[in-house]
Design an enzyme around this catalytic site. Structure first.
Site, PDB file in Angstrom:
ATOM      1  N   GLU A  98      31.055  23.298  -4.346  1.00 57.96           N
ATOM      2  CA  GLU A  98      31.366  24.534  -3.625  1.00 57.96           C
ATOM      3  C   GLU A  98      30.762  24.586  -2.220  1.00 57.96           C
ATOM      4  OE1 GLU A  98      30.223  27.837  -6.115  1.00 57.96           O
ATOM      5  OE2 GLU A  98      31.611  27.305  -7.701  1.00 57.96           O
ATOM      6  N   GLU A 139      34.373  24.327 -13.297  1.00 56.31           N
ATOM      7  CA  GLU A 139      33.629  25.520 -13.723  1.00 56.31           C
ATOM      8  C   GLU A 139      34.611  26.643 -13.997  1.00 56.31           C
ATOM      9  OE1 GLU A 139      30.582  27.122 -11.156  1.00 56.31           O
ATOM     10  OE2 GLU A 139      29.790  25.112 -10.748  1.00 56.31           O
TER      11      GLU A 139
HETATM   12  O1  IFM Z   1      26.180  29.821 -11.190  1.00 55.35           O
HETATM   13  C1  IFM Z   1      27.183  29.527 -10.265  1.00 55.35           C
HETATM   14  C2  IFM Z   1      27.275  28.043 -10.018  1.00 55.35           C
HETATM   15  O2  IFM Z   1      26.062  27.506  -9.609  1.00 55.35           O
HETATM   16  C3  IFM Z   1      28.296  27.752  -8.958  1.00 55.35           C
HETATM   17  N1  IFM Z   1      29.555  28.376  -9.263  1.00 55.35           N
HETATM   18  C4  IFM Z   1      29.542  29.762  -9.647  1.00 55.35           C
HETATM   19  C5  IFM Z   1      28.532  30.003 -10.739  1.00 55.35           C
HETATM   20  C6  IFM Z   1      28.517  31.488 -11.141  1.00 55.35           C
HETATM   21  O3  IFM Z   1      28.190  32.274 -10.051  1.00 55.35           O
END
Ligand code: IFM
Length: 468
Positions: A179, A373
């Site tokens: 990200e 994710e």
């Molecule tokens: O916890 C975070 C992660 O580190 C990166 N993506 C989003 C998740 C939730 O906010």
């Protein structure tokens, strides 16, 4: 290669939705969020150590000093993963454990930890998926200018080579960055994340040097023989509040540019979008974009990681100030969620994920996709029966898996799904107040308890699908 939807697996026929053979089921975490042991075995300070110890930055003054104590409990944690039947585990490497000074001498004790973890995973038949950077920049590099400084990109490529040199014989899948939008826009734009700066010009320079660092690392990994190279983005799904309204559609163009095309176009088309070059030029002279950079940034990748949580709806609103994490977004308002939300106040709308996957498949064809994710924060803790009944999380995950399946049915080449997160952990500026895990962590005792969602996910993995 396009994944097929109908499974020919040897499993008994089950009613419901089945994923393609070989679909990868995993769970994800990140170093600073779970490891703790921030002063152990030669680890140097990261920007998150500094940030979380700065009063007022993180909820209730929480830090990652202990977190889930995974550094000491990784054997137990890998056993949990095996019990769930995970095919794959996505974890990140803490750069300050490997190069406490941000460059130069290598701290072999830091590498030893990931060596042990990787072997433990492989011993249990779990495929390791390594992310090289999930936000814990060595503090010394920030002191020298951080991601807005080109040197950080060069240092990152050197670090990538070092880690590959130790783990490359066993780790097949390498993700450079997690990200980069967050690293740049939250770290240097709104300051909501470490290092906490608020500077639009630095934000755009950080975007470029993160992308450049990715490209240089990808080249180095490729040269060293890495099998599968990827980067993980968190593209936004931005809809106009009124699709008929030209000004609302213009608001979408700007936010889509800042959040999505700013990353996807350089990576997959080798160029910045023309409208975004113009947009950035309002804040900076762009002199940091050097000849040859875009060719480096667009080094081919094998998989694109997608993190998805919620869509957003935006409208033109004359006079609205710019959001600090979207420089130049004045006159645009994001609508408060209308509909069910998670504990983060994030809108639950799984169809947004299908929309996103189909859009990337159409606009950037040829790159296999992976959900690296997806998940939801909910506050449930053990009930009187000792179990954690998190039905809403199950509903959230179930909805998003159906959304993935819809995308597969539409021809999207989606290879797998990693739930965020394996266990409750340090949720950045929210500290430990938000729980994303499918495994509950009692931060006083470090006891782990499988939530109902973990047991449900185990069943999803076993049957390679969900009930109809
Ligand atoms: O916890 C975070 C992660 O580190 C990166 N993506 C989003 C998740 C939730 O906010």
């Amino acid at each position: 290669m396009t994944a097929t939807v109908t499974s020919t697996s040897a499993q008994p026929a089950l009613s419901g939705i089945t994923f393609p053979d070989g679909f990868i089921w995993g769970a994800a975490t990140a170093s600073y969020q779970i490891e703790g042991a921030v002063q152990e075995d030669g680890r140097g300070p990261s920007i998150w150590d500094t940030f979380s110890r700065t009063p007022g930055r993180v909820h209730a003054g929480h830090t990652g000093d202990v977190a889930c104590d995974h550094y000491h409990r990784y054997v137990e944690d890998v056993a949990l993963m095996a019990d769930l039947g995970l095919a794959s585990y996505r974890y990140s490497i803490a750069w300050p454990r490997i190069q406490p000074d941000g460059g130069g001498p290598v701290n072999s004790r830091g590498l030893d930890f990931y060596d042990r973890l990787t072997d433990e995973l492989l011993g249990k038949g779990i495929d390791p998926v390594v992310t090289l950077y999930h936000w814990d920049l060595p503090q010394v590099l920030e002191d020298r200018g951080g991601w807005p400084n080109r040197e950080t990109a060069l240092a990152f490529a050197e670090y990538a080579q070092i880690v590959h040199g130790r783990l490359g014989d066993r780790v097949k899948t390498w993700t450079t960055l997690n990200e980069p939008w967050c690293s740049a826009y939250l770290g240097y734009g709104s300051g909501r994340h470490a290092p906490g700066r608020q500077d639009p010009a630095a934000t755009f320079a950080a975007v470029h040097h993160l992308l450049l660092g990715h490209g240089l690392a990808a080249q180095a990994l490729r040269a060293a023989g890495a099998n599968t190279i990827s980067i993980t983005l968190n593209p936004s799904v931005v809809f106009p509040v009124d699709p008929e309204n030209v000004a609302d559609r213009e608001a979408v163009r700007i936010l889509d540019g800042l959040s999505n095309r700013m990353f996807l176009d350089p990576l997959l088309k080798g160029q910045y979008p023309a409208d975004m070059l113009e947009h950035m030029a309002r804040f900076t002279d762009l002199s940091y974009i050097q000849d040859g950079d875009l060719a480096t940034i667009s080094e081919p990748i094998d998989v694109l990681g997608i993190n998805f949580y919620q869509p957003s709806y935006v409208a033109a609103k004359p006079g609205a100030p710019a959001a600090l994490d979207q420089p130049g977004s004045e006159g645009i308002a994001t609508r408060a969620p209308q509909g069910p939300v998670t504990d983060m106040n994030w809108l639950i709308e799984p169809s947004g994920l299908t929309h996103l996957l189909k859009r990337i498949h159409a606009d950037y064809p040829g790159t296999p996709l992976m959900i690296t994710e997806n998940g939801a924060a909910y506050p449930e803790v053990p009930a009187a029966d000792g179990e954690v009944h998190d039905a809403k999380r199950i509903e959230y995950l179930d909805g998003h898996l159906r959304a993935c399946h819809d995308a597969l049915a539409a021809g999207v080449d989606l290879r797998g799904y990693f739930v965020w997160s394996l266990m409750d952990n340090f949720e950045w500026a929210e500290g430990y107040a938000k729980r994303f895990g499918i495994v509950h962590v009692d931060y006083r005792t470090q006891e782990r308890v499988l939530k109902d969602s973990a047991k449900w996910y185990r069943e999803v993995i076993r049957r390679n699908g969900i009930e109809g």
